[in-house]
Design a protein around this motif. Structure first.
Motif, PDB file in Angstrom:
ATOM      1  N   PHE A 279      41.916  51.454  39.726  1.00 50.59           N
ATOM      2  CA  PHE A 279      43.307  51.027  39.941  1.00 50.59           C
ATOM      3  C   PHE A 279      43.374  49.506  40.101  1.00 50.59           C
ATOM      4  N   ARG A 280      42.423  48.953  40.846  1.00 48.75           N
ATOM      5  CA  ARG A 280      42.413  47.490  41.012  1.00 48.75           C
ATOM      6  C   ARG A 280      42.163  46.776  39.681  1.00 48.75           C
ATOM      7  N   ALA A 281      41.241  47.323  38.875  1.00 43.49           N
ATOM      8  CA  ALA A 281      40.940  46.698  37.574  1.00 43.49           C
ATOM      9  C   ALA A 281      42.160  46.741  36.652  1.00 43.49           C
ATOM     10  N   ILE A 282      42.876  47.857  36.703  1.00 47.19           N
ATOM     11  CA  ILE A 282      44.075  48.029  35.869  1.00 47.19           C
ATOM     12  C   ILE A 282      45.145  47.024  36.289  1.00 47.19           C
ATOM     13  N   ARG A 283      45.370  46.933  37.591  1.00 47.35           N
ATOM     14  CA  ARG A 283      46.410  46.015  38.065  1.00 47.35           C
ATOM     15  C   ARG A 283      46.037  44.574  37.782  1.00 47.35           C
ATOM     16  N   ALA A 284      44.756  44.247  37.917  1.00 43.27           N
ATOM     17  CA  ALA A 284      44.332  42.874  37.635  1.00 43.27           C
ATOM     18  C   ALA A 284      44.626  42.528  36.172  1.00 43.27           C
ATOM     19  N   ARG A 285      44.332  43.473  35.270  1.00 42.68           N
ATOM     20  CA  ARG A 285      44.605  43.234  33.845  1.00 42.68           C
ATOM     21  C   ARG A 285      46.097  43.001  33.601  1.00 42.68           C
ATOM     22  N   ALA A 286      46.928  43.688  34.392  1.00 44.64           N
ATOM     23  CA  ALA A 286      48.378  43.595  34.209  1.00 44.64           C
ATOM     24  C   ALA A 286      49.002  42.497  35.070  1.00 44.64           C
ATOM     25  N   GLY A 287      48.210  41.569  35.532  1.00 44.53           N
ATOM     26  CA  GLY A 287      48.749  40.459  36.313  1.00 44.53           C
ATOM     27  C   GLY A 287      49.245  40.885  37.683  1.00 44.53           C
TER      28      GLY A 287
END
Ligand SMILES: *Cc1c(COP(=O)(O)O)cnc(C)c1O
Length: 407
Positions: free
Chosen positions: A44-52
């Protein structure tokens, strides 16, 4: 004690099982799906990081893609999710009745409701897809009657042609519903048909239509607190331009990119490992048939291990002759037709005994010096079956206990 209680009691237990009698803590069934909530959070953290780091509505439909909705929802809320997404109102029921999920947690149902669902949406306090005038009127009346205000998301069909209203109808729709009491349309959304494909032309076409619709509404004075479109595919896309103010990741949370067509896939790890253990062994001479239909015959003297998992657990029968498992850091083939409750593994002359852990999904330390780790994931099964990991994960049936831990 019910089996659910037994599984609950296993939460946070030490996962370092001895290799025999796997898993000795779970006496009713040796086949289990281990769900690593630390991996879920990291994904979830990796996904959110990718999405700014925009806000997120993690999608926990289909029992969190087979991982178990309540523990996954709890972990994702603790990790900072804004709201949860389910496909049907009924899927929200366990979230609303389990004390681990606060009643105020916003839950959005991402497929449009029927008018007759109004009372349940009010009772469960669910956000819904605004896509039909009739439904809006009935929901408004029911919300007013019960003294609630329901939140809704205007759903625009920009080209998937599954749900929502057409872009050219959006303005008239908003004008017709803006004065309905006890409803607040605080979101606008759409869904992509091809975000997982390398060819981005149709994706771009949908994106432009969505932007144009938002602009038209904005010009007429309609603004939205949440603007959302991005599923996992749109988030993993290198240009990452569809994130707006909220993302709706599903499959990526559970550790899989939606396809292999990304130039820079998200860095994810599978959340689920599937394990069982050998329940019996037999030494057979060459030329002996194994399982229904005698589709496999031993080529030489060998040992056949029986494991208690079959197609009623989601080990699809079409994987017959295409599946391997991991035991003691090595791969072994599943041989003969996969049965409903069991299947057989040809372990050759390997010295395993009853109780030895057999892993179907996940990774383990390799028995060979040249390679560090061996692994099998839902994508491997999906490729054999010409399907997608979504179908594999959601197909692990309720008969398989889910065991939660944090690595
Ligand atoms: C299932 C679903 C998602 C999540 O899709 P993934 O491809 O799993 O990321 C997002 N939005 C809607 C409307 C969905 O139905």
């Amino acid at each position: 004690m019910t089996s659910v209680d037994l599984v609950r009691n296993l939460i946070n237990h030490d996962m370092n099982y001895t290799t025999h009698d796997y898993p000795k803590e779970y006496p009713l069934r040796t086949t289990v799906a281990e769900i690593d909530l630390a991996v879920l959070r990291a994904n979830f953290r990796a996904i959110r990081a990718r999405a700014g780091n925009v806000e997120a509505m993690p999608v926990v439909k289909a029992d969190a893609y087979g991982h178990g909705i309540v523990p996954c929802a709890e972990a994702l809320m603790q990790e900072g999710a804004t709201m949860l997404g389910v496909a049907f109102a009924a899927e929200a029921e366990p979230l609303r009745t389990d004390m681990r999920i606060p009643y105020e947690t916003p839950i959005a149902v991402v497929t449009p409701p029927f008018p007759h669902g109004a009372a349940e949406y009010c009772r469960l306090n669910l956000e819904f897809c605004a896509a039909s005038l009739e439904t809006m009127r009935v929901f408004s009346a029911e919300a007013a009657r019960t003294g609630r205000t329901l939140n809704a998301h205007l759903t625009i069909d920009t080209g998937m042609h599954r749900d929502g209203i057409q872009p050219h109808e959006a303005l008239e729709f908003m004008r017709s519903v803006e004065h309905l009491p006890n409803l607040t349309i605080h979101g606008i959304c759409t869904h992509f048909a091809t975000s997982d494909e390398a060819d981005k032309s149709y994706f771009q076409f949908q994106l432009q239509r969505f932007r144009d619709t938002i602009q038209t509404l904005r010009d007429a004075g309609f603004d939205f607190r949440y603007i959302h479109a991005a599923n996992s595919g749109a988030i993993a896309d290198a240009r990452n331009e569809a994130t707006f103010t909220l993302i709706r990741p599903g499959i990526a949370l559970y550790g899989y990119n939606p396809s292999h067509e990304f130039s820079s896939p998200l860095d994810l790890k599978p959340v689920m490992a599937l394990k069982t253990s050998i329940i019996s062994l037999r030494r057979l001479a060459a030329g002996e048939p194994v399982s229904y239909g005698r589709r496999y015959t031993t080529l030489r003297e060998t040992t056949i291990a029986t494991i208690p998992i079959g197609y009623a657990d989601g080990l699809r029968r079409n994987l017959t002759e295409k599946l391997r498992v991991m035991i003691g850091g090595q791969y072994f083939p599943v041989v003969g037709t996969i049965c409903m409750d069991q299947c057989m593994v040809d372990i050759g002359d390997a010295p395993f005994s009853v109780g030895e852990m057999v892993q179907l999904l996940g990774s383990q330390k390799s028995a060979f010096a040249e390679i560090e780790e061996i692994h099998i994931d839902a994508d491997d099964w999906a490729q054999q079956l010409r399907t997608i990991p979504y179908e594999i994960l959601t197909g692990i049936t309720a008969r398989v206990p889910r065991i939660y831990f944090t690595s």
